[in-house]
Scaffold this motif. Sequence first.
Motif, PDB file in Angstrom:
ATOM      1  N   ARG A 114       7.081  22.597  -3.872  1.00  0.00           N
ATOM      2  CA  ARG A 114       7.719  23.412  -4.482  1.00  0.00           C
ATOM      3  C   ARG A 114       7.277  24.809  -4.179  1.00  0.00           C
ATOM      4  NH1 ARG A 114       5.026  25.848  -8.768  1.00  0.00           N
ATOM      5  NH2 ARG A 114       3.214  24.684  -9.625  1.00  0.00           N
TER       6      ARG A 114
ATOM      7  N   ASP B  83       0.938  18.927  -3.636  1.00  0.00           N
ATOM      8  CA  ASP B  83       0.211  18.894  -5.287  1.00  0.00           C
ATOM      9  C   ASP B  83      -0.478  20.212  -5.220  1.00  0.00           C
ATOM     10  OD1 ASP B  83       1.524  16.427  -5.502  1.00  0.00           O
ATOM     11  OD2 ASP B  83      -0.066  15.286  -5.357  1.00  0.00           O
ATOM     12  N   LYS B  84      -0.983  20.556  -4.321  1.00  0.00           N
ATOM     13  CA  LYS B  84      -1.844  21.966  -4.456  1.00  0.00           C
ATOM     14  C   LYS B  84      -0.928  22.991  -3.786  1.00  0.00           C
ATOM     15  CE  LYS B  84      -4.990  19.644  -6.197  1.00  0.00           C
ATOM     16  NZ  LYS B  84      -5.433  19.924  -7.608  1.00  0.00           N
ATOM     17  N   LEU B  85       0.247  23.047  -3.673  1.00  0.00           N
ATOM     18  CA  LEU B  85       1.264  23.915  -3.009  1.00  0.00           C
ATOM     19  C   LEU B  85       0.647  24.568  -1.877  1.00  0.00           C
ATOM     20  CD1 LEU B  85       1.210  26.715  -6.372  1.00  0.00           C
ATOM     21  CD2 LEU B  85       2.676  24.721  -5.614  1.00  0.00           C
TER      22      LEU B  85
ATOM     23  N   ALA C  87      -2.548  37.731  -3.224  1.00  0.00           N
ATOM     24  CA  ALA C  87      -3.155  37.117  -4.536  1.00  0.00           C
ATOM     25  C   ALA C  87      -4.782  37.526  -4.338  1.00  0.00           C
ATOM     26  CB  ALA C  87      -3.223  35.685  -4.660  1.00  0.00           C
ATOM     27  N   PHE C  88      -5.177  37.956  -3.136  1.00  0.00           N
ATOM     28  CA  PHE C  88      -6.593  38.309  -3.109  1.00  0.00           C
ATOM     29  C   PHE C  88      -7.345  39.142  -4.114  1.00  0.00           C
ATOM     30  CE2 PHE C  88      -4.072  38.075   0.858  1.00  0.00           C
ATOM     31  CZ  PHE C  88      -4.798  37.046   1.521  1.00  0.00           C
TER      32      PHE C  88
ATOM     33  N   ALA D  42      -3.477  34.086   1.923  1.00  0.00           N
ATOM     34  CA  ALA D  42      -3.256  33.833   3.365  1.00  0.00           C
ATOM     35  C   ALA D  42      -1.878  32.935   3.796  1.00  0.00           C
ATOM     36  CB  ALA D  42      -4.478  32.921   3.822  1.00  0.00           C
TER      37      ALA D  42
ATOM     38  N   ARG E  79       3.088  39.679  -7.629  1.00  0.00           N
ATOM     39  CA  ARG E  79       4.176  38.730  -7.156  1.00  0.00           C
ATOM     40  C   ARG E  79       5.397  39.459  -7.021  1.00  0.00           C
ATOM     41  NH1 ARG E  79       5.611  32.520  -8.579  1.00  0.00           N
ATOM     42  NH2 ARG E  79       3.522  32.568  -9.826  1.00  0.00           N
TER      43      ARG E  79
ATOM     44  N   ALA F 215      -0.268  28.137  -0.704  1.00  0.00           N
ATOM     45  CA  ALA F 215      -1.233  29.111  -1.816  1.00  0.00           C
ATOM     46  C   ALA F 215      -2.233  29.469  -0.902  1.00  0.00           C
ATOM     47  CB  ALA F 215      -1.520  28.318  -3.030  1.00  0.00           C
ATOM     48  N   GLY F 216      -2.439  29.813  -0.046  1.00  0.00           N
ATOM     49  CA  GLY F 216      -3.685  30.309   0.686  1.00  0.00           C
ATOM     50  C   GLY F 216      -4.786  29.238   0.912  1.00  0.00           C
ATOM     51  N   GLN F 217      -5.982  29.842   0.745  1.00  0.00           N
ATOM     52  CA  GLN F 217      -7.157  29.003   1.054  1.00  0.00           C
ATOM     53  C   GLN F 217      -7.231  28.131  -0.156  1.00  0.00           C
ATOM     54  OE1 GLN F 217      -9.774  28.499   3.283  1.00  0.00           O
ATOM     55  NE2 GLN F 217     -10.837  27.390   1.688  1.00  0.00           N
ATOM     56  N   ASP F 218      -7.676  26.947  -0.016  1.00  0.00           N
ATOM     57  CA  ASP F 218      -8.008  26.029  -1.047  1.00  0.00           C
ATOM     58  C   ASP F 218      -9.068  26.278  -1.785  1.00  0.00           C
ATOM     59  OD1 ASP F 218      -8.768  24.028  -2.870  1.00  0.00           O
ATOM     60  OD2 ASP F 218      -7.480  22.297  -1.662  1.00  0.00           O
ATOM     61  N   LEU F 219      -8.776  26.750  -2.913  1.00  0.00           N
ATOM     62  CA  LEU F 219     -10.077  27.542  -3.659  1.00  0.00           C
ATOM     63  C   LEU F 219     -10.982  26.287  -4.222  1.00  0.00           C
ATOM     64  CD1 LEU F 219      -8.419  30.653  -5.186  1.00  0.00           C
ATOM     65  CD2 LEU F 219      -9.739  30.405  -3.396  1.00  0.00           C
TER      66      LEU F 219
ATOM     67  N   ASP G 106      -6.026  39.288   4.068  1.00  0.00           N
ATOM     68  CA  ASP G 106      -6.782  38.831   5.507  1.00  0.00           C
ATOM     69  C   ASP G 106      -5.706  38.116   5.983  1.00  0.00           C
ATOM     70  OD1 ASP G 106      -6.512  36.184   4.501  1.00  0.00           O
ATOM     71  OD2 ASP G 106      -8.717  36.205   3.909  1.00  0.00           O
TER      72      ASP G 106
ATOM     73  N   LEU H 264     -17.267  34.141   4.359  1.00  0.00           N
ATOM     74  CA  LEU H 264     -15.900  34.142   4.723  1.00  0.00           C
ATOM     75  C   LEU H 264     -15.517  34.697   6.001  1.00  0.00           C
ATOM     76  CD1 LEU H 264     -14.658  35.170   0.953  1.00  0.00           C
ATOM     77  CD2 LEU H 264     -15.360  33.023   2.035  1.00  0.00           C
TER      78      LEU H 264
END
Length: 262
Positions: free
Chosen positions: A60, A23-25, A135-136, A113, A169, A64-68, A144, A80
């Motif tokens: 899908r 759900d959160k990629l 995306a950073f 990440a 992207r 998506a890297g760190q959960d923001l 990173d 960080l």
Amino acid sequence: MSEQSILYDSADAVARITLNRPDKLNAFTADMHGELRAALAKVTAAGSGIRCVLLTGAGRGFCAGQDLSQRRGDASLADLGQTLDTLYNPLIRALRALDMPVICAVNGIAAGAGANLALAADIVLAARSASFLQAFAKIGLMPDSGGTYFLPRLIGDARARALAMLAERISAEQAASWGLIWKVVDDDKLMDDATALAKHLATQPTKALAAIKHAFNASQDNTLDQQLDLERDRQRALGQSNDYREGVAAFFEKRPPNFTGS
Ligand code: LHQ
């Protein structure tokens, strides 16, 4: 932990590790890092019999890297550097140090990440619909998890800088044509192809594959002289392995080798 954010299963000497927050990629939480560490510990545990790791994502997205959502408000001011020191850097180091091939099947978007986690693998396959995003810079950060190391080495400085600064992207096809990844496969073939590849590698001379991996890792920074010495040392060790003996015997007996990874 109610829901497992990392799924682990193994068959045919392949450990499949699936990032599982669809759900959160599959964005990374601290718990998920802990579960992933535990999964890697299973791989390296004595007697695990694992000879190849296959990393992928559920749903899908790949990751998506760190959960923001864990970084909103005051939490955005968290240290960080400490997050990287304690969570992401050990993960990247562990994957690179693993004495076996790591295959990454990128099933969807790989961002932040998550993109660089994929690049830490030895062989990256991506679904045709997958994409990669540094995306950073969009959130005021820099790449990173090894991004500033892997990117210029894989695709050259010009493309690496632009990707990092523009946070644009790119498609899986583009990634493959630039040499960022090994290959693109049709979406409905990704897991079958990645599993077949992992199973194949798990039947190969694991010590030799580990030596190949470490030699290529080291060649990123070594001189030719250093690399020649490293090849001598690793080859000397491989020359004492059962799989080398088996490979030569199989060649002369005109039969397929039966490598045991020893
Ligand atoms: C997310 C996320 C996410 C939470 C999608 N977090 N929920 C290391 C050290 C410490 C701190 C900082 O960071 C790092 C390393 C990093 O990784 S920094 C980079 C962090 N990642 C990003 O900035 C990527 C953020 N995500 C996106 O830009 C988009 O979601 C992408 C382009 C990945 C996908 O876009 P879409 O396909 O349009 O999907 P979506 O945006 O609708 O996302 C689906 C759901 O996943 C959505 O939740 P919702 O509840 O609204 O359905 C998103 O909020 C959630 N999600 N990424 N990183």
